[in-house]
Scaffold this motif. Structure first.
Motif, PDB file in Angstrom:
ATOM      1  N   PRO A 283      10.497   6.522  11.728  1.00 44.03           N
ATOM      2  CA  PRO A 283      10.770   7.231  10.469  1.00 44.03           C
ATOM      3  C   PRO A 283      12.255   7.361  10.151  1.00 44.03           C
ATOM      4  CG  PRO A 283       9.071   8.356  11.727  1.00 44.03           C
ATOM      5  CD  PRO A 283       9.627   7.287  12.619  1.00 44.03           C
ATOM      6  N   GLU A 284      13.116   7.293  11.181  1.00 39.31           N
ATOM      7  CA  GLU A 284      14.548   7.445  10.960  1.00 39.31           C
ATOM      8  C   GLU A 284      15.220   6.131  10.555  1.00 39.31           C
ATOM      9  OE1 GLU A 284      13.051   8.372  13.880  1.00 39.31           O
ATOM     10  OE2 GLU A 284      12.790  10.475  13.237  1.00 39.31           O
ATOM     11  N   GLU A 285      14.505   5.030  10.663  1.00 42.39           N
ATOM     12  CA  GLU A 285      15.106   3.730  10.410  1.00 42.39           C
ATOM     13  C   GLU A 285      14.583   3.135   9.111  1.00 42.39           C
ATOM     14  OE1 GLU A 285      13.978   1.457  13.782  1.00 42.39           O
ATOM     15  OE2 GLU A 285      15.516   2.289  15.093  1.00 42.39           O
ATOM     16  N   ARG A 286      15.317   2.146   8.629  1.00 46.38           N
ATOM     17  CA  ARG A 286      14.859   1.366   7.491  1.00 46.38           C
ATOM     18  C   ARG A 286      14.853  -0.102   7.872  1.00 46.38           C
ATOM     19  NH1 ARG A 286      17.146   3.865   1.782  1.00 46.38           N
ATOM     20  NH2 ARG A 286      16.026   5.842   1.924  1.00 46.38           N
ATOM     21  N   GLY A 287      14.044  -0.858   7.156  1.00 41.98           N
ATOM     22  CA  GLY A 287      13.955  -2.280   7.420  1.00 41.98           C
ATOM     23  C   GLY A 287      15.120  -3.032   6.810  1.00 41.98           C
TER      24      GLY A 287
ATOM     25  N   SER B  81      15.931  -7.117  -3.114  1.00 40.43           N
ATOM     26  CA  SER B  81      16.108  -6.627  -1.748  1.00 40.43           C
ATOM     27  C   SER B  81      17.556  -6.173  -1.581  1.00 40.43           C
ATOM     28  CB  SER B  81      15.809  -7.733  -0.735  1.00 40.43           C
ATOM     29  OG  SER B  81      14.454  -8.069  -0.716  1.00 40.43           O
ATOM     30  N   ASP B  82      17.742  -4.888  -1.420  1.00 41.91           N
ATOM     31  CA  ASP B  82      19.082  -4.323  -1.209  1.00 41.91           C
ATOM     32  C   ASP B  82      19.267  -4.196   0.303  1.00 41.91           C
ATOM     33  OD1 ASP B  82      21.508  -3.056  -1.483  1.00 41.91           O
ATOM     34  OD2 ASP B  82      20.713  -1.241  -2.408  1.00 41.91           O
ATOM     35  N   GLY B  83      19.695  -5.312   0.935  1.00 42.03           N
ATOM     36  CA  GLY B  83      19.586  -5.506   2.377  1.00 42.03           C
ATOM     37  C   GLY B  83      20.074  -4.372   3.241  1.00 42.03           C
ATOM     38  N   ARG B  84      21.363  -4.095   3.219  1.00 37.88           N
ATOM     39  CA  ARG B  84      21.927  -3.083   4.109  1.00 37.88           C
ATOM     40  C   ARG B  84      21.531  -1.667   3.719  1.00 37.88           C
ATOM     41  NH1 ARG B  84      23.934  -4.955   9.036  1.00 37.88           N
ATOM     42  NH2 ARG B  84      24.787  -7.027   8.670  1.00 37.88           N
ATOM     43  N   ASN B  85      21.132  -1.476   2.472  1.00 37.78           N
ATOM     44  CA  ASN B  85      20.647  -0.161   2.053  1.00 37.78           C
ATOM     45  C   ASN B  85      19.173   0.043   2.366  1.00 37.78           C
ATOM     46  OD1 ASN B  85      23.057   0.991   1.015  1.00 37.78           O
ATOM     47  ND2 ASN B  85      22.834  -0.171  -0.891  1.00 37.78           N
TER      48      ASN B  85
ATOM     49  N   HIS C  59       2.868 -11.348  -6.067  1.00 35.17           N
ATOM     50  CA  HIS C  59       1.567 -11.997  -6.263  1.00 35.17           C
ATOM     51  C   HIS C  59       0.600 -10.954  -6.785  1.00 35.17           C
ATOM     52  CE1 HIS C  59      -1.820 -14.694  -5.644  1.00 35.17           C
ATOM     53  NE2 HIS C  59      -2.443 -13.719  -5.017  1.00 35.17           N
ATOM     54  N   GLY C  60       0.044 -11.204  -7.973  1.00 36.92           N
ATOM     55  CA  GLY C  60      -0.846 -10.214  -8.567  1.00 36.92           C
ATOM     56  C   GLY C  60      -0.125  -8.893  -8.756  1.00 36.92           C
ATOM     57  N   GLU C  61      -0.681  -7.846  -8.185  1.00 38.61           N
ATOM     58  CA  GLU C  61      -0.068  -6.519  -8.271  1.00 38.61           C
ATOM     59  C   GLU C  61       0.662  -6.149  -6.987  1.00 38.61           C
ATOM     60  OE1 GLU C  61       0.069  -4.626 -11.031  1.00 38.61           O
ATOM     61  OE2 GLU C  61      -0.821  -6.408 -11.972  1.00 38.61           O
ATOM     62  N   GLY C  62       0.972  -7.141  -6.168  1.00 40.24           N
ATOM     63  CA  GLY C  62       1.615  -6.860  -4.892  1.00 40.24           C
ATOM     64  C   GLY C  62       2.994  -7.471  -4.780  1.00 40.24           C
ATOM     65  N   LEU C  63       3.866  -6.795  -4.029  1.00 44.04           N
ATOM     66  CA  LEU C  63       5.185  -7.310  -3.694  1.00 44.04           C
ATOM     67  C   LEU C  63       5.239  -7.496  -2.182  1.00 44.04           C
ATOM     68  CD1 LEU C  63       8.073  -7.962  -4.859  1.00 44.04           C
ATOM     69  CD2 LEU C  63       8.725  -5.690  -4.013  1.00 44.04           C
ATOM     70  N   TYR C  64       5.541  -8.714  -1.740  1.00 41.52           N
ATOM     71  CA  TYR C  64       5.558  -9.071  -0.325  1.00 41.52           C
ATOM     72  C   TYR C  64       7.015  -9.175   0.129  1.00 41.52           C
ATOM     73  CZ  TYR C  64       0.617 -10.093  -0.960  1.00 41.52           C
ATOM     74  OH  TYR C  64      -0.741  -9.988  -1.230  1.00 41.52           O
ATOM     75  N   VAL C  65       7.345  -8.425   1.162  1.00 42.28           N
ATOM     76  CA  VAL C  65       8.730  -8.291   1.621  1.00 42.28           C
ATOM     77  C   VAL C  65       8.848  -8.831   3.035  1.00 42.28           C
ATOM     78  CG1 VAL C  65      10.634  -6.696   2.049  1.00 42.28           C
ATOM     79  CG2 VAL C  65       8.995  -6.218   0.197  1.00 42.28           C
ATOM     80  N   ALA C  66       9.722  -9.834   3.228  1.00 43.54           N
ATOM     81  CA  ALA C  66      10.023 -10.316   4.580  1.00 43.54           C
ATOM     82  C   ALA C  66      10.991  -9.318   5.218  1.00 43.54           C
ATOM     83  CB  ALA C  66      10.638 -11.706   4.514  1.00 43.54           C
ATOM     84  N   ASP C  67      10.508  -8.582   6.225  1.00 43.33           N
ATOM     85  CA  ASP C  67      11.308  -7.556   6.904  1.00 43.33           C
ATOM     86  C   ASP C  67      11.932  -8.190   8.147  1.00 43.33           C
ATOM     87  OD1 ASP C  67      12.429  -5.339   8.038  1.00 43.33           O
ATOM     88  OD2 ASP C  67      10.584  -4.167   8.159  1.00 43.33           O
ATOM     89  N   TYR C  68      13.144  -8.637   7.984  1.00 44.79           N
ATOM     90  CA  TYR C  68      13.841  -9.457   8.990  1.00 44.79           C
ATOM     91  C   TYR C  68      14.042  -8.722  10.304  1.00 44.79           C
ATOM     92  CZ  TYR C  68      17.651 -12.527  10.676  1.00 44.79           C
ATOM     93  OH  TYR C  68      18.451 -13.380  11.398  1.00 44.79           O
TER      94      TYR C  68
END
Length: 335
Positions: free
Chosen positions: A102-106, A75-79, A114-123
């Motif tokens: 669309p103009e913002e990032r998380g 997770s490259d937080g500020r980027n 897990h399996g073939e998935g990546l789970y991201v906590a979007d603070y």
């Protein structure tokens, strides 16, 4: 006959010596009880990569890390992005974590694969974002709020064998158990209220699941770990005397827990943020060893931890804007 001044001084001296002896004995006993000795050898750095920036392989406050399929996800937080590397730190690809518009990032935080998935906590956006390991978006779970299934700045997520989710709901001071599609099942903690009793939290930051279904919770600002069995029953807590929000730099103590990860042998690795280190424990919470990252002014370092199948420990260095891979100095004994 009245005692002489000399005898009074003698009694006073004996009293002071006795009191001092008791005090030293109490300190020694407390040290033995609350500051365990290492049972295993330490770890040494084998690989480092990164640096401050927004280019490929650079970071601006990395905040989460996971290992899957021989790849390291960061997770490259500020980027506002996830970067993917091989185990030696060679850049492979990246993908954005979308924001509310669309103009913002998380603001990606702790990760779970897990399996073939990546789970991201979007603070920032109060949700869990799910991607395929190649970065293809799959679904979004959660919405802003304090109701069942809603989130307020999730810090971390863990995924059970049945696909259900456990989420560290930071500002709601709780851990939620949700179905794979986000329906509420149950929670630990009292919504919106902090506490130091068992099963209560003070800004929980991350969660991890053991192979047998036991749940580890990084109880961030209570400076401790809490452990629950697969049925949700509280088992134990640790971190300082009685795990009651007493922080410190000693073995087994914490100064803000920010990430937890279960290793291939079931041991628990904990990012001890303000102590600039990672601590390692048995599955039941006995201290094994610790290794310290160099402090990086003005920020601190060890914010997230993940463990590869070969035991390599990957650490996200928040202040240093880099990733470090660590290996144990020599084989550890089994306990």
């Amino acid at each position: 006959m009245a005692p002489t001044s000399r005898s009074l001084r003698h009694r006073l001296l004996r009293g002071l010596l006795f009191t001092g002896t008791l005090l030293v004995a109490a300190i020694a006993l407390g040290w033995l009880l609350w500051v365990p000795l290492p049972r295993e050898p330490g770890y040494t750095v084998v690989t480092t990569w990164g640096g401050r920036g927004s280019g490929r392989g650079q970071f601006h406050e990395p905040t989460g890390i996971a290992v899957a399929g021989g790849k390291v996800f960061v997770s490259d937080g500020r980027n506002g992005r996830i970067q993917v590397f091989d185990r030696h730190g060679h850049f492979l690809r990246q993908f954005p974590v979308p924001g509310a518009t669309p103009e913002e990032r998380g603001r990606p935080m702790n990760l779970a694969a897990h399996g073939e998935g990546l789970y991201v906590a979007d603070y920032w956006n109060d949700r869990i974002q799910v991607f395929a390991l190649d970065g293809t978006p799959r679904r979004v779970i959660g919405s802003t709020g304090d109701g069942p299934g809603q989130l307020h700045s999730p810090g971390g997520v863990a995924v059970a064998a049945d696909g259900s989710l456990f989420v560290a709901d930071f500002y709601n001071h709780r851990v939620q158990h949700l179905t794979a599609d986000g329906r509420f099942l149950r929670q630990w903690g009292t919504t919106g209220k902090t506490g130091i009793r068992a099963g209560r939290f003070n800004y929980p930051t991350d969660v991890a699941l053991a192979p047998d279904g036991r749940l580890y919770v990084a109880d961030g600002y209570n400076d401790r770990i809490q452990l629950f069995d697969a049925s949700g029953r509280f088992l134990r807590k640790w971190g300082g005397p009685f795990a009651t929000n007493l922080f410190g730099p000693f073995n087994g103590w914490f100064a803000t827990v920010t990430s937890v990860a279960v290793g291939p042998q079931g041991n628990l690795f904990v990012a001890d943020f303000y102590n600039d280190r990672v601590q390692k424990f048995t599955p039941g919470g006995a201290f094994l060893t610790a290794f310290r990252l160099p402090a990086t002014a003005p920020a601190h370092s060890a914010i997230a931890v993940a463990v590869g199948c070969d035991g390599t420990v990957f650490v996200a260095d928040y202040g240093g804007n880099r990733i470090q891979a660590w290996r144990q100095s020599r084989p550890a004994r089994r306990w």
